[in-house]
Design a protein around this motif. Structure first.
Motif, PDB file in Angstrom:
ATOM      1  N   PHE A 154      18.466 -12.810  92.590  1.00  0.00           N
ATOM      2  CA  PHE A 154      17.313 -12.247  91.872  1.00  0.00           C
ATOM      3  C   PHE A 154      17.080 -12.976  90.554  1.00  0.00           C
ATOM      4  N   ALA A 155      18.080 -13.712  90.092  1.00  0.00           N
ATOM      5  CA  ALA A 155      17.911 -14.493  88.865  1.00  0.00           C
ATOM      6  C   ALA A 155      16.723 -15.456  88.979  1.00  0.00           C
ATOM      7  N   THR A 156      16.431 -15.931  90.177  1.00  0.00           N
ATOM      8  CA  THR A 156      15.337 -16.898  90.347  1.00  0.00           C
ATOM      9  C   THR A 156      13.947 -16.254  90.198  1.00  0.00           C
ATOM     10  N   ALA A 215       5.787 -15.009  83.329  1.00  0.00           N
ATOM     11  CA  ALA A 215       4.448 -14.482  83.573  1.00  0.00           C
ATOM     12  C   ALA A 215       4.165 -13.355  82.573  1.00  0.00           C
ATOM     13  N   VAL A 216       5.148 -12.471  82.391  1.00  0.00           N
ATOM     14  CA  VAL A 216       5.008 -11.382  81.427  1.00  0.00           C
ATOM     15  C   VAL A 216       4.814 -11.954  80.019  1.00  0.00           C
ATOM     16  N   PRO A 223       9.505 -21.826  83.692  1.00  0.00           N
ATOM     17  CA  PRO A 223      10.028 -21.684  85.055  1.00  0.00           C
ATOM     18  C   PRO A 223      10.706 -22.957  85.558  1.00  0.00           C
ATOM     19  N   ILE A 224      10.215 -24.110  85.127  1.00  0.00           N
ATOM     20  CA  ILE A 224      10.818 -25.373  85.541  1.00  0.00           C
ATOM     21  C   ILE A 224      12.269 -25.428  85.044  1.00  0.00           C
ATOM     22  N   TYR A 225      12.416 -24.998  83.816  1.00  0.00           N
ATOM     23  CA  TYR A 225      13.719 -24.911  83.196  1.00  0.00           C
ATOM     24  C   TYR A 225      14.660 -24.010  84.020  1.00  0.00           C
ATOM     25  N   GLY A 226      14.052 -22.978  84.586  1.00  0.00           N
ATOM     26  CA  GLY A 226      14.833 -22.012  85.355  1.00  0.00           C
ATOM     27  C   GLY A 226      15.392 -22.545  86.658  1.00  0.00           C
ATOM     28  N   LEU A 238       9.702 -21.088  92.482  1.00  0.00           N
ATOM     29  CA  LEU A 238       9.870 -21.198  91.031  1.00  0.00           C
ATOM     30  C   LEU A 238       9.139 -22.442  90.529  1.00  0.00           C
ATOM     31  N   ALA A 239       9.276 -23.529  91.283  1.00  0.00           N
ATOM     32  CA  ALA A 239       8.572 -24.757  90.898  1.00  0.00           C
ATOM     33  C   ALA A 239       7.058 -24.553  90.998  1.00  0.00           C
TER      34      ALA A 239
END
Lengths: 514, 78
Positions: A79-81, A89-90, A287-290, B57-58
């Motif tokens: 769920f981390a993803t 987004a928030v 998100p890319i960082y994620g 995610l990407a």
């Protein structure tokens, strides 16, 4: 004996400390003002803001907690993803709004907004206290993560356990003294610039390890997943998610995402940005960082294919998986050359220090601006800045003391509670930014209801012991406790506000507090 | 906050709607768990459940980037 890992670690730590102190010169302003110390003069561009806020994602705690949870409990921790996606987004919506209001009205914290909007000192102090309290175990967990790294780093050199523990403790205290000193000196500038160094090291190590480890083990990921299924916990599922957990998964990622930007440290990073475009651009790119977070999650599965790492963790059988918090350090130590071990470990280690600095700064801000200043109206800007500086030092050492006094499993439980608590500050901050409908007393009542039910449900889900489980049974299957508590909170706030707004028409309007 | 002339405000509304859609798309993808809670097709030995979410995610990064770009071009804060 090969000391490469230790030498690289120490040399890089010295570089880190130097960067921390010198960064006070970055886009320097009048250092006696709180604005300059705690928000870096609001001069951070998109890249620095990206690193600063992203820095909160890649903490020593994430490094340790996410893979160890995946290792012990299986795929639910993926769920981390989606959490990373939902968080930003928030943030893209709420944080740009908050930034604009903050620049216009000179807010330093989310609580400044709450106070200005509802003119209620009680509500503002409640929200400030929630932030300070929820932040404390978060810092403590960074330290727990850093200890895991030190443990594996020193293990080859110190065979007597008692000496090893003493060395770990001394190393921790020394590094926290350095951190407290440069936080005091450089404020948010120090955190932002060291965050760049930290993330450079961390991201490069994660990518190298994820590519290198599957190549060194026969059968790659396929093999690792097979081993996880046979060797992992009997209760855990690794390759997919049990359909029973669908709603739990969704509630975990949505609620955790709503919570992150309620934490004072996340808001602090945003308010340090120089313009709204920097906030937006840095948030959109996060998100890319994620993606790295996904790679970390998968470490919890990969480790099953590396016997030397399992040995360090102390794996015995599916019923006794050993110390899961060592997954990442053990995996790196078992597969990579010594110098790289030093490099990657330093990354994780300062990955605890940098967020700890940001968190302590944001706690200091809340304490100074939203609690002390409520009782002492005559503070000059200079005194305010000084109080905040000393408070940050105080909070750093408070968290350190916390770790020495409380066992790590307790720290994790408290962090879990902290997440549920901080979520209850959503109505006044996030909802309040977009509507005039909410009543201040309704928000106080909702806060009480949310905190009360949240603590009760999480305790009930753990049979009134130390919390390790944050899911509760509901008619909709297992759900994250914070979701249920927030729902109750919102219902109370809505109904009470509706009633208050209906009766407010009468001329006996309450006089507003200053 | 919205532009001054009627024409600008209409344009702003269109952009806000587009941004809302861009932000909601990934939520829909992730909430539909049954569509991706399975093992095959695998990529490099990693089950679908893992790599599909990572791919999203990407994609989210790209969608959010477009949203941020559109909002930044609106001259609301000058």
């Amino acid at each position: 004996m090969n000391y490469d890992s230790l030498i690289v670690f120490i040399v890089l730590f010295v570089v880190f400390a130097i960067v921390g102190f010198l960064s006070s010169r970055f886009r320097r302003g009048n250092g006696t003002k709180l604005n300059e110390w705690s928000l870096a003069g609001r001069k951070l561009g998109a890249y620095l803001a990206w690193f600063l806020v992203g820095g909160d994602l890649y903490t020593a705690y994430t490094f340790i907690a996410v893979p160890s949870a995946e290792y012990a409990k299986g795929s639910i921790y993926m769920f981390a993803t989606p959490y990373v996606m939902a968080t930003f987004a928030v943030a893209l919506i709420t944080m740009t709004t908050l930034w604009k209001m903050s620049r216009k009205n000179n807010y330093f914290t989310g609580v400044d907004f709450v106070k200005d909007k509802y003119k209620s000192t009680t509500l503002a102090i409640l929200i400030a206290l929630t932030g300070i309290v929820a932040e404390l175990p978060y810092i403590a967990l960074q330290i727990v993560g850093m200890k895991a790294v030190l443990q594996v780093l020193f293990a080859p050199f110190l065979h007597v356990t008692a000496t090893a523990t003493a060395v770990d403790d001394i190393a921790l205290i020394v590094s926290f003294a350095v951190l407290a000193a440069f936080t005091f000196w450089s404020g948010l500038r120090g955190a932002a610039l060291t965050a760049v160094m930290k993330d450079g090291i961390i991201l490069s190590s994660v990518i190298v390890v994820v590519i290198a480890v599957p190549l060194t083990i026969s059968g790659g990921f396929h093999h690792a997943f097979q081993l996880a299924t046979t060797m992992g916990s009997a209760k855990a599922v690794y390759p997919t998610l049990s359909p029973k957990l669908t709603n739990a998964y969704i509630s975990l990622f949505v609620l955790s995402a709503l919570a992150l930007y309620l934490y004072p440290h996340a808001i602090n990073g945003v308010l340090g940005s120089k313009n709204v475009k920097a906030v937006r651009f840095s948030t959109a790119m996060l998100p890319i960082y994620g993606l790295g977070l996904f790679l970390l999650t998968i470490f919890g599965v990969l480790v099953f294919a590396v016997p030397a790492a399992l040995h360090t963790i102390g794996y015995v059988s599916p019923a006794n998986l050993g110390n899961g918090s060592l997954v990442v350090p053990a995996l790196i130590a078992a597969t990579m050359p010594q110098w790289f071990v030093g490099y990657a470990f330093l990354g994780i280690f300062i990955g605890g220090l940098v967020p700890a600095a940001i968190m302590a700064i944001s706690q200091a801000n809340l304490l100074t601006r939203n609690i002390i200043a409520e009782f002492r109206k005559d503070l000059t800007e200079k005194t305010e800045a000084n109080i905040a500086r000393w408070a940050s030092v105080g909070f750093i050492f408070l968290a350190l003391a916390f770790v020495f006094l409380i066992p790590p499993t307790y720290a994790i439980s408290l962090q879990l509670l902290g997440g549920i608590l901080i979520t209850q500050t959503l109505p006044p901050i996030f909802v309040g930014m977009y509507t005039k409908f909410l009543d201040k007393n309704a928000l106080i009542a909702g806060w009480i209801a949310g905190i009360g039910t949240g603590v009760y449900f999480v305790e009930a889900a753990n049979n009134f012991g130390s919390p390790t489980n944050s899911l509760m049974s509901t008619p909709f299957g297992l759900l994250y406790v914070a979701a249920v508590a927030l729902f109750i909170n919102l219902v109370v706030v809505f109904i009470w506000s509706l009633a208050a707004n209906t009766f407010k028409r009468s001329p006996s309007e309450e006089p507003q507090k200053a | 906050m919205v532009g001054n002339a009627g024409e600008n405000s209409k344009k702003a509304t269109r952009i806000y709607i587009a941004v809302a859609i861009l932000l909601i798309i990934p939520f829909i993808a992730y909430v539909l768990l049954p569509t991706y809670d399975r093992i095959s097709p695998k990529v490099a030995g990693i089950s679908f459940f893992y790599w599909y979410q990572t791919l999203w995610l990407a994609i989210s990064g790209v969608l959010f980037g477009i949203a941020a770009y559109m909002l930044n071009r609106l001259k609301e804060e000058s």
